[in-house]
Design a protein around this motif. Structure first.
Motif, mmCIF file in Angstrom:
data_model
loop_
_atom_site.group_PDB
_atom_site.id
_atom_site.type_symbol
_atom_site.label_atom_id
_atom_site.label_comp_id
_atom_site.label_asym_id
_atom_site.label_seq_id
_atom_site.Cartn_x
_atom_site.Cartn_y
_atom_site.Cartn_z
ATOM 1 N N LEU A 57 -7.410 -0.230 8.397
ATOM 2 C CA LEU A 57 -7.084 1.028 7.733
ATOM 3 C C LEU A 57 -8.294 1.572 6.996
ATOM 4 C CD1 LEU A 57 -3.790 -0.230 6.082
ATOM 5 C CD2 LEU A 57 -3.995 0.994 8.233
ATOM 6 N N VAL A 58 -8.254 2.866 6.695
ATOM 7 C CA VAL A 58 -9.272 3.498 5.868
ATOM 8 C C VAL A 58 -8.554 4.396 4.871
ATOM 9 C CG1 VAL A 58 -9.682 5.436 7.450
ATOM 10 C CG2 VAL A 58 -11.466 4.736 5.875
ATOM 11 N N SER A 59 -9.041 4.412 3.640
ATOM 12 C CA SER A 59 -8.447 5.226 2.584
ATOM 13 C C SER A 59 -8.779 6.697 2.810
ATOM 14 C CB SER A 59 -8.983 4.777 1.228
ATOM 15 O OG SER A 59 -8.574 5.661 0.220
ATOM 16 N N ILE A 93 -12.556 3.769 1.684
ATOM 17 C CA ILE A 93 -12.603 2.308 1.655
ATOM 18 C C ILE A 93 -11.804 1.764 2.833
ATOM 19 C CG2 ILE A 93 -11.953 0.259 0.331
ATOM 20 C CD1 ILE A 93 -12.194 2.057 -2.178
ATOM 21 N N SER A 94 -12.347 0.776 3.535
ATOM 22 C CA SER A 94 -11.624 0.181 4.658
ATOM 23 C C SER A 94 -10.914 -1.091 4.220
ATOM 24 C CB SER A 94 -12.569 -0.110 5.812
ATOM 25 O OG SER A 94 -13.546 -1.032 5.422
ATOM 26 N N LEU A 118 0.827 -1.199 0.000
ATOM 27 C CA LEU A 118 0.000 0.000 0.000
ATOM 28 C C LEU A 118 0.864 1.252 0.000
ATOM 29 C CD1 LEU A 118 -2.580 -1.003 2.749
ATOM 30 C CD2 LEU A 118 -2.876 -1.140 0.286
ATOM 31 N N MET A 119 0.339 2.332 -0.586
ATOM 32 C CA MET A 119 1.009 3.623 -0.488
ATOM 33 C C MET A 119 0.638 4.227 0.858
ATOM 34 S SD MET A 119 0.918 5.519 -4.129
ATOM 35 C CE MET A 119 2.014 6.734 -3.452
ATOM 36 N N VAL A 120 1.633 4.463 1.687
ATOM 37 C CA VAL A 120 1.417 4.907 3.061
ATOM 38 C C VAL A 120 0.673 6.237 3.116
ATOM 39 C CG1 VAL A 120 2.603 5.576 5.175
ATOM 40 C CG2 VAL A 120 3.432 3.644 3.848
ATOM 41 N N SER A 121 0.939 7.122 2.166
ATOM 42 C CA SER A 121 0.338 8.459 2.194
ATOM 43 C C SER A 121 -1.170 8.439 1.931
ATOM 44 C CB SER A 121 1.022 9.359 1.182
ATOM 45 O OG SER A 121 0.894 8.825 -0.115
ATOM 46 N N ASN A 122 -1.720 7.332 1.451
ATOM 47 C CA ASN A 122 -3.135 7.260 1.109
ATOM 48 C C ASN A 122 -4.006 6.613 2.177
ATOM 49 O OD1 ASN A 122 -2.535 8.406 -1.357
ATOM 50 N ND2 ASN A 122 -2.467 6.466 -2.431
ATOM 51 N N TRP A 123 -3.431 6.181 3.308
ATOM 52 C CA TRP A 123 -4.177 5.416 4.303
ATOM 53 C C TRP A 123 -4.037 5.993 5.700
ATOM 54 C CZ3 TRP A 123 -7.315 1.587 2.625
ATOM 55 C CH2 TRP A 123 -7.119 1.139 1.321
ATOM 56 N N LEU A 124 -5.108 5.871 6.492
ATOM 57 C CA LEU A 124 -5.131 6.244 7.898
ATOM 58 C C LEU A 124 -5.484 5.014 8.723
ATOM 59 C CD1 LEU A 124 -7.152 9.573 7.660
ATOM 60 C CD2 LEU A 124 -4.705 9.355 8.117
ATOM 61 N N VAL A 125 -5.081 4.988 9.989
ATOM 62 C CA VAL A 125 -5.301 3.840 10.865
ATOM 63 C C VAL A 125 -6.587 4.034 11.663
ATOM 64 C CG1 VAL A 125 -4.365 2.512 12.775
ATOM 65 C CG2 VAL A 125 -2.826 3.445 11.047
#
Length: 57
Positions: A39-41, A46-47, A22-29
């Motif tokens: 995670l959520v986009s 999207i989870s 995954l691209m780290v900059s596009n996801w939150l925990v």
């Protein structure tokens, strides 16, 4: 239980996310447990769930 809001990932969480492709900059925990990381986009909302591997210590 877990956090109700999405937060920025820590360094260890970023490593798990990049290992999962995954691209780290596009996801939150959303939530972290002993066995998985939820995670959520940032854009689409999207989870996704990532399984954690065995810890090395």
């Amino acid at each position: 239980m877990g956090r109700s809001r999405a937060t920025k990932p820590t360094r260890e969480q970023k490593v798990l996310m990049s290992n999962a492709g995954l691209m780290v900059s596009n996801w939150l925990v959303l939530q972290e447990t002993k066995t998985e990381l939820r995670l959520v986009s940032r854009g689409a909302g999207i989870s996704r769930t990532i399984k954690k591997g065995p810890t090395r210590r």
